[in-house]
Each structure stands twice: as structure tokens, then as C-alpha cells.
Design a protein around this motif. Structure first.
Motif, PDB file in Angstrom:
ATOM      1  N   SER A  62      -1.749  -0.055 -15.767  1.00 57.64           N
ATOM      2  CA  SER A  62      -1.925  -0.181 -14.310  1.00 57.64           C
ATOM      3  C   SER A  62      -3.040  -1.148 -13.943  1.00 57.64           C
ATOM      4  O   SER A  62      -2.955  -1.857 -12.943  1.00 57.64           O
ATOM      5  CB  SER A  62      -2.218   1.188 -13.687  1.00 57.64           C
ATOM      6  OG  SER A  62      -1.108   2.040 -13.804  1.00 57.64           O
ATOM      7  N   LEU A  63      -4.107  -1.171 -14.745  1.00 57.61           N
ATOM      8  CA  LEU A  63      -5.261  -2.016 -14.433  1.00 57.61           C
ATOM      9  C   LEU A  63      -4.909  -3.499 -14.506  1.00 57.61           C
ATOM     10  O   LEU A  63      -5.534  -4.320 -13.831  1.00 57.61           O
ATOM     11  CB  LEU A  63      -6.421  -1.716 -15.382  1.00 57.61           C
ATOM     12  CG  LEU A  63      -7.309  -0.515 -15.031  1.00 57.61           C
ATOM     13  CD1 LEU A  63      -6.545   0.793 -15.137  1.00 57.61           C
ATOM     14  CD2 LEU A  63      -8.530  -0.467 -15.945  1.00 57.61           C
ATOM     15  N   VAL A  64      -3.917  -3.841 -15.310  1.00 58.08           N
ATOM     16  CA  VAL A  64      -3.474  -5.227 -15.427  1.00 58.08           C
ATOM     17  C   VAL A  64      -2.285  -5.491 -14.510  1.00 58.08           C
ATOM     18  O   VAL A  64      -2.194  -6.544 -13.869  1.00 58.08           O
ATOM     19  CB  VAL A  64      -3.103  -5.543 -16.892  1.00 58.08           C
ATOM     20  CG1 VAL A  64      -2.667  -7.000 -17.040  1.00 58.08           C
ATOM     21  CG2 VAL A  64      -4.263  -5.237 -17.823  1.00 58.08           C
ATOM     22  N   LEU A  65      -1.378  -4.525 -14.429  1.00 54.01           N
ATOM     23  CA  LEU A  65      -0.130  -4.723 -13.691  1.00 54.01           C
ATOM     24  C   LEU A  65      -0.335  -4.837 -12.184  1.00 54.01           C
ATOM     25  O   LEU A  65       0.252  -5.707 -11.537  1.00 54.01           O
ATOM     26  CB  LEU A  65       0.830  -3.573 -14.002  1.00 54.01           C
ATOM     27  CG  LEU A  65       2.186  -3.611 -13.294  1.00 54.01           C
ATOM     28  CD1 LEU A  65       2.956  -4.882 -13.637  1.00 54.01           C
ATOM     29  CD2 LEU A  65       3.012  -2.372 -13.657  1.00 54.01           C
ATOM     30  N   ALA A  66      -1.161  -3.951 -11.603  1.00 54.29           N
ATOM     31  CA  ALA A  66      -1.334  -3.962 -10.142  1.00 54.29           C
ATOM     32  C   ALA A  66      -1.818  -5.329  -9.628  1.00 54.29           C
ATOM     33  O   ALA A  66      -1.206  -5.899  -8.716  1.00 54.29           O
ATOM     34  CB  ALA A  66      -2.281  -2.847  -9.703  1.00 54.29           C
ATOM     35  N   PRO A  67      -2.901  -5.894 -10.190  1.00 56.25           N
ATOM     36  CA  PRO A  67      -3.325  -7.209  -9.690  1.00 56.25           C
ATOM     37  C   PRO A  67      -2.344  -8.331 -10.025  1.00 56.25           C
ATOM     38  O   PRO A  67      -2.229  -9.297  -9.266  1.00 56.25           O
ATOM     39  CB  PRO A  67      -4.681  -7.432 -10.377  1.00 56.25           C
ATOM     40  CG  PRO A  67      -4.704  -6.519 -11.538  1.00 56.25           C
ATOM     41  CD  PRO A  67      -3.866  -5.341 -11.159  1.00 56.25           C
ATOM     42  N   ALA A  68      -1.614  -8.202 -11.135  1.00 51.24           N
ATOM     43  CA  ALA A  68      -0.617  -9.224 -11.465  1.00 51.24           C
ATOM     44  C   ALA A  68       0.516  -9.220 -10.442  1.00 51.24           C
ATOM     45  O   ALA A  68       0.983 -10.283  -9.995  1.00 51.24           O
ATOM     46  CB  ALA A  68      -0.062  -8.987 -12.870  1.00 51.24           C
ATOM     47  N   LEU A  69       0.961  -8.047 -10.053  1.00 51.49           N
ATOM     48  CA  LEU A  69       2.001  -7.940  -9.025  1.00 51.49           C
ATOM     49  C   LEU A  69       1.503  -8.495  -7.687  1.00 51.49           C
ATOM     50  O   LEU A  69       2.243  -9.187  -6.975  1.00 51.49           O
ATOM     51  CB  LEU A  69       2.436  -6.486  -8.864  1.00 51.49           C
ATOM     52  CG  LEU A  69       3.310  -5.916  -9.982  1.00 51.49           C
ATOM     53  CD1 LEU A  69       3.376  -4.398  -9.890  1.00 51.49           C
ATOM     54  CD2 LEU A  69       4.719  -6.510  -9.929  1.00 51.49           C
ATOM     55  N   ALA A  70       0.262  -8.177  -7.339  1.00 49.48           N
ATOM     56  CA  ALA A  70      -0.310  -8.690  -6.082  1.00 49.48           C
ATOM     57  C   ALA A  70      -0.361 -10.212  -6.106  1.00 49.48           C
ATOM     58  O   ALA A  70      -0.062 -10.873  -5.095  1.00 49.48           O
ATOM     59  CB  ALA A  70      -1.704  -8.110  -5.865  1.00 49.48           C
ATOM     60  N   MET A  92      -1.087   1.669  -5.291  1.00 44.64           N
ATOM     61  CA  MET A  92      -0.915   2.479  -6.493  1.00 44.64           C
ATOM     62  C   MET A  92      -1.724   3.768  -6.392  1.00 44.64           C
ATOM     63  O   MET A  92      -2.947   3.748  -6.380  1.00 44.64           O
ATOM     64  CB  MET A  92      -1.328   1.678  -7.720  1.00 44.64           C
ATOM     65  CG  MET A  92      -0.895   2.288  -9.036  1.00 44.64           C
ATOM     66  SD  MET A  92      -1.178   1.187 -10.441  1.00 44.64           S
ATOM     67  CE  MET A  92       0.254   0.109 -10.344  1.00 44.64           C
ATOM     68  N   ILE A  93      -1.007   4.881  -6.304  1.00 45.84           N
ATOM     69  CA  ILE A  93      -1.653   6.198  -6.278  1.00 45.84           C
ATOM     70  C   ILE A  93      -1.588   6.762  -7.689  1.00 45.84           C
ATOM     71  O   ILE A  93      -0.503   6.999  -8.224  1.00 45.84           O
ATOM     72  CB  ILE A  93      -0.977   7.131  -5.266  1.00 45.84           C
ATOM     73  CG1 ILE A  93      -1.162   6.569  -3.853  1.00 45.84           C
ATOM     74  CG2 ILE A  93      -1.547   8.535  -5.364  1.00 45.84           C
ATOM     75  CD1 ILE A  93      -0.461   7.348  -2.771  1.00 45.84           C
ATOM     76  N   SER A  94      -2.738   6.930  -8.298  1.00 46.21           N
ATOM     77  CA  SER A  94      -2.815   7.303  -9.709  1.00 46.21           C
ATOM     78  C   SER A  94      -3.459   8.669  -9.878  1.00 46.21           C
ATOM     79  O   SER A  94      -3.893   9.302  -8.908  1.00 46.21           O
ATOM     80  CB  SER A  94      -3.600   6.245 -10.485  1.00 46.21           C
ATOM     81  OG  SER A  94      -2.930   5.003 -10.462  1.00 46.21           O
ATOM     82  N   GLY A  95      -3.542   9.107 -11.139  1.00 45.48           N
ATOM     83  CA  GLY A  95      -4.083  10.427 -11.422  1.00 45.48           C
ATOM     84  C   GLY A  95      -5.183  10.386 -12.456  1.00 45.48           C
ATOM     85  O   GLY A  95      -5.528   9.337 -13.000  1.00 45.48           O
ATOM     86  N   ILE A 148      -6.986  -2.908   2.569  1.00 41.57           N
ATOM     87  CA  ILE A 148      -7.116  -3.480   1.224  1.00 41.57           C
ATOM     88  C   ILE A 148      -5.831  -4.210   0.831  1.00 41.57           C
ATOM     89  O   ILE A 148      -5.872  -5.315   0.271  1.00 41.57           O
ATOM     90  CB  ILE A 148      -7.473  -2.393   0.198  1.00 41.57           C
ATOM     91  CG1 ILE A 148      -8.852  -1.797   0.498  1.00 41.57           C
ATOM     92  CG2 ILE A 148      -7.469  -2.963  -1.227  1.00 41.57           C
ATOM     93  CD1 ILE A 148      -9.186  -0.557  -0.308  1.00 41.57           C
ATOM     94  N   LEU A 149      -4.695  -3.609   1.134  1.00 35.98           N
ATOM     95  CA  LEU A 149      -3.425  -4.267   0.814  1.00 35.98           C
ATOM     96  C   LEU A 149      -3.265  -5.560   1.593  1.00 35.98           C
ATOM     97  O   LEU A 149      -2.739  -6.552   1.075  1.00 35.98           O
ATOM     98  CB  LEU A 149      -2.251  -3.338   1.108  1.00 35.98           C
ATOM     99  CG  LEU A 149      -2.083  -2.109   0.205  1.00 35.98           C
ATOM    100  CD1 LEU A 149      -0.804  -1.373   0.556  1.00 35.98           C
ATOM    101  CD2 LEU A 149      -2.084  -2.496  -1.254  1.00 35.98           C
ATOM    102  N   ASP A 150      -3.737  -5.570   2.822  1.00 37.33           N
ATOM    103  CA  ASP A 150      -3.619  -6.765   3.645  1.00 37.33           C
ATOM    104  C   ASP A 150      -4.472  -7.904   3.090  1.00 37.33           C
ATOM    105  O   ASP A 150      -4.045  -9.060   3.063  1.00 37.33           O
ATOM    106  CB  ASP A 150      -4.039  -6.442   5.086  1.00 37.33           C
ATOM    107  CG  ASP A 150      -3.712  -7.563   6.051  1.00 37.33           C
ATOM    108  OD1 ASP A 150      -2.612  -8.145   5.937  1.00 37.33           O
ATOM    109  OD2 ASP A 150      -4.563  -7.886   6.900  1.00 37.33           O
ATOM    110  N   CYS A 179      -4.307  -1.885  -4.505  1.00 37.16           N
ATOM    111  CA  CYS A 179      -5.414  -0.935  -4.620  1.00 37.16           C
ATOM    112  C   CYS A 179      -4.953   0.155  -5.577  1.00 37.16           C
ATOM    113  O   CYS A 179      -3.746   0.367  -5.776  1.00 37.16           O
ATOM    114  CB  CYS A 179      -5.805  -0.345  -3.267  1.00 37.16           C
ATOM    115  SG  CYS A 179      -4.493   0.591  -2.455  1.00 37.16           S
ATOM    116  N   ILE A 180      -5.907   0.830  -6.190  1.00 40.17           N
ATOM    117  CA  ILE A 180      -5.602   1.960  -7.072  1.00 40.17           C
ATOM    118  C   ILE A 180      -6.454   3.126  -6.596  1.00 40.17           C
ATOM    119  O   ILE A 180      -7.683   3.077  -6.685  1.00 40.17           O
ATOM    120  CB  ILE A 180      -5.876   1.627  -8.542  1.00 40.17           C
ATOM    121  CG1 ILE A 180      -5.082   0.381  -8.971  1.00 40.17           C
ATOM    122  CG2 ILE A 180      -5.502   2.814  -9.424  1.00 40.17           C
ATOM    123  CD1 ILE A 180      -5.308  -0.039 -10.414  1.00 40.17           C
TER     124      ILE A 180
END
Length: 451
Positions: free
Chosen positions: A94-102, A110-113, A144-146, A151-152
């Protein structure tokens, strides 16, 4: 008049619950007008008798609707995506994927646990970064998304409150592994994010919830079906979880490996998962024509530095001091920012040989006991405890050469834990390079269907 005892009796006897009956049960759970013992009885009845697809869809939809459902600007239509993993060892995807997708044009709320037992939690990893705030309101997430695109964050009190109650009681009643309840829990939270597309990383192997491919595939099918029925374009990847993902396990160490990956120095297995899961989402949103193009775009975002820039911006948007964020993204002296364990020790190979196996489950279980994980939901974790694997599957090693670096605080590993750590490494006889077995890809199978 509907009554909870009647519903419990009906499901206990293997009958199908109607939409109205499921709605009645979930609303009672969310409003806390039902006794815990009754909720536990219903959970056990579902565990024993199961649910058909229509019941699971209604359960998921009612759980999703038990609290706040996020809404997004019209201009983001089709671009809001997320990923869910069923848990692994060293899983910092997730730490790599979320910013790559953005960086590729997606919006990623991204709502994580948190981690529980031997599996690490994304939120625990991020909280090892000084100042990183996982608690963000719906308005803050929108901002943040804007500005950043990703965001995580943790689950808010108002998002799917029924799941909070049910999950706690599932743990207490040994019904965590019920397919209908797992499906409802995962997909209801993703539905409340109002996603356009979702990808699921469903793991199988000795360090996963499901040990074999077929069992994991059954869960993946349920999840994909439930997501599609809620109108989310949903796909799944079935990935192996026997060793570790990447070489680092433990919160701070996994942040370091994620940053190295975002700087173009990531391990092949981690990049395989990131590019595959991201490629699926780019295909599902129409930002890539097919999976191959999607993988290529994600890889370019990581290797070219665009994803690193988004990660830095995300850290600053979620409370990290600009100088701290800048330092992490521009230096290799990570322990000038992140907490370092008091002690580091290297384990040495007992003989010459070829690395045949690295038991991720045993490694994670020892690290959990040393403080890197938790056994109960509210236990603190020690962010500095962890391990670095200094070898990979298929590597030749010599007797006395280091194969693992352990990071720990006081008290250190007990003699029994040290013995367990030595069992992580499995050696076989050396052989010519041409005879060495090729590394199995982590992703064994993809499950992609249209709604």
C-alpha cells in the motif's frame, strides 16, 4: 413483527434470511439495541450454516449503509480506487501503490488497518514516521485527495459502525473465518468509500489465512461478486504468502524498504505485486487500455520518481513536518528520522548451501513476540523491532556468512526464540546456476470479471 430470537432460530436451522430480516438485524447491531449474546449467536449460526449470494449482498449493503457513505466531486467519477489485502508478512504494498496510482491520475482514499497476530498493519508502519496522522475527517480526506491524490487513513467512528461491533464479537466467538462475514466486513468498508474500482490481494500459503489456492480462490470469488453487486468494478489477485514480501519485516524497516522502492531500488517481488494490482486498477478505470499497459504505467511512476513525490506530499498533508518528509525522500540516512532499535545482531548460515526456503510465518511470529506486532487489538507495538533478510530464495551461501539482521530492544530473544529464528532458513545442496529452479511469481492467478 420481527424478533431477533426468531432470526437466530431461522439461520440456525439453515433457512435463508430475507432482505428485511437482515436489515433488521444489522440496524439492531448498529443502534446497539441487541444483546451481545444474541449477536454472537447469530454470528455462530452464520458460521455454521453459511449464506447464499443474495444474503451476502444484502448483509454487505446493510453494513455499508449503517453509517456515513463518502461522496466525491463529479469530476472524479470513475477515478476513485482502493486495494485490500487479506494480510501478509512484510506486506508494504500500500505504501508504494497508493502514491503510484495517484501519480497515474487516480484518487485513492485508502482506509487501512492495524496488524494483528503475525500480520503487519499498514497503519502501524506509517505511524513509525514521526508526525504521521492516520486520523482524518471526511472533509480532510477530501482536501488531501484534491491536492495530493492519495491518503492512507484509519476507519472513522462513523464509517460502517456495524462492522466495528461485529468484528469485535467475531474475534470473541471464533467466527472470524466465516466467508460471508469476511466478505461483508471487507466489501462494506470499501462500498462506504464510494469506489469506482477495487482490487483485492487474496493471499494463500503457510503465512496466510488460507493455506491453499482453492480456499483462497473461493474467498476471492465471494469478494469479487459482492463488490460487483454493489456497483464497484472489482477484481482479485491470488498471491503466494509463504516467505516474506521484500526483505524487511517490521514497521520502521518496512517504511525504509518502501522508500527505497519509491526511489527505484525495490525488490522484484514487491514490484510485481505493486505493478499487477495497480495495473488492474488502471485498466478498470480506463486509464490504461489493458493490464500490460497498466503495469507499465505503474512501474514508470515508481521508477521515474513521480510516486515518491506523491508520497512526500501525502506525508506532509497527514501531519509530517515538511523537513522530515523531505529528509526521508532525499536521504538514505533513514535512522536520523526513524527510531532505531537498541540492538542489531546478524545470524550466520550453519553450512554451505543454497537457500531453498525462508519461512515467513516463523519469522513473523518471533518478531510479534519481540514487540513488532500485537496479539490484542489495543496493544502498542514497537516500531523499531524487525528483521532484514540478507539473502533471497535461490542464493548460494557459505557457512558463517550472515543471512538475517535482527533489530530488537530489551529484552532480547529468548533461547527458544533464537532457535525458532534459525529454523527460518532452509538450505539445500549447491547446484550449477543452470539447474536452479526459477523463482515462482507471487501472483498465481487473476480473477477479473465485469459487474
Amino acid at each position: 413483527m420481527l424478533s431477533i430470537p426468531d432470526l437466530i432460530r431461522k439461520k440456525r436451522d439453515g433457512e435463508e434470511l430475507s432482505d428485511e430480516e437482515i436489515r433488521f438485524f444489522i440496524r439492531a447491531v448498529a443502534s446497539k439495541t441487541i444483546q451481545d449474546c444474541q449477536t454472537g449467536a447469530m454470528l455462530m449460526a452464520i458460521w455454521l450454516k453459511g449464506m447464499v449470494s443474495t444474503e451476502i449482498t444484502t448483509l454487505t449493503r446493510e453494513m455499508m449503509s449503517s453509517g456515513e457513505v463518502m461522496s466525491w466531486p463529479e469530476k472524479w467519477r470513475g477515478l476513485v480506487v482502493d486495494k485490500h489485502s487479506t494480510g501478509g508478512v512484510g506486506d508494504k504494498v500500500s505504501l508504494v501503490l497508493a502514491p503510484a496510482l495517484a501519480a497515474c491520475g487516480c484518487k485513492v482514499p485508502m482506509i487501512s488497518g492495524r496488524g494483528l497476530a503475525h500480520t503487519g498493519g499498514t497503519l502501524d508502519k506509517l505511524e513509525s514516521i514521526p508526525g504521521f496522522n492516520i486520523y482524518q475527517s471526511a472533509e480532510q480526506v477530501l482536501d488531501i485527495l484534491d491536492s495530493v491524490g492519495c491518503c492512507i487513513v484509519g476507519q472513522t467512528e462513523t464509517l460502517v459502525p456495524a462492522d466495528r461491533v461485529l468484528y469485535a464479537l467475531r474475534d470473541a466467538t471464533s467466527t472470524v473465518d466465516s466467508l460471508p462475514l469476511i466478505t461483508g466486513s471487507i466489501i462494506s468498508k470499501k462500498g462506504a468509500e464510494s469506489l469506482s474500482a477495487l482490487v483485492l490481494d487474496v493471499k494463500f500459503g503457510r503465512a496466510a489465512l488460507y493455506k491453499d489456492l482453492q480456499s483462497a480462490k473461493e474467498l476471492a470469488k465471494r469478494l469479487v461478486e459482492a463488490g460487483n453487486r454493489l456497483g464497484i468494478r472489482t477484481a482479485a489477485a491470488l498471491s503466494r504468502m509463504d516467505a516474506t514480501i521484500g526483505r524487511c519485516v517490521g514497521n520502521s524497516l518496512e517504511v525504509i524498504e518502501s522508500l527505497e522502492t519509491l526511489k527505484g531500488n525495490g525488490p522484484d517481488d514487491l514490484m510485481e505485486l505493486v505493478s499487477t494490482l495497480g495495473g488492474i486498477l488502471l485498466k478498470e478505470t480506463g486509464l490504461a487500455s489493458d493490464l500490460s499497459e497498466g503495469r507499465k504505467k505503474i512501474s514508470e511512476a515508481v521508477i521515474g520518481g513521480a510516486a515518491l513525490s506523491r508520497f512526500e506530499d501525502m506525508m506532509k498533508a497527514q501531519g509530517v513536518a515538511p523537513q522530515t518528509a523531505r529528509s526521508l525522500c532525499s536521504t538514505s540516512d533513514y535512522f536520523s528520522v526513524l527510531k532505531k532499535a537498541k540492538h542489531q545482531v546478524e545470524l550466520q548460515a550453519p553450512a554451505d548451501g543454497l537457500v531453498l526456503d525462508l519461512d515467513g510465518l516463523v519469522l513473523a511470529q518471533v518478531l510479534q513476540k519481540l514487540g513488532a506486532g500485537r496479539s490484542k487489538a489495543n496493544e502498542p507495538v514497537n516500531h523499531s523491532v524487525g528483521a532484514e533478510l540478507l539473502v533471497s530464495l535461490g542464493d548460494p551461501v557459505q557457512k558463517g556468512s550472515p543471512w538475517l539482521r535482527l533489530h530488537y530492544d530489551d529484552p532480547g530473544p529468548s533461547p527458544e526464540q533464537s532457535d525458532q529464528l534459525r529454523k527460518v532458513l532452509v538450505l539445500g545442496p549447491n547446484m550449477p546456476a543452470r539447474n536452479k529452479p526459477a523463482r515462482q511469481p507471487l501472483v498465481a492467478e487473476l480473477l477479473i470479471t465485469d459487474p
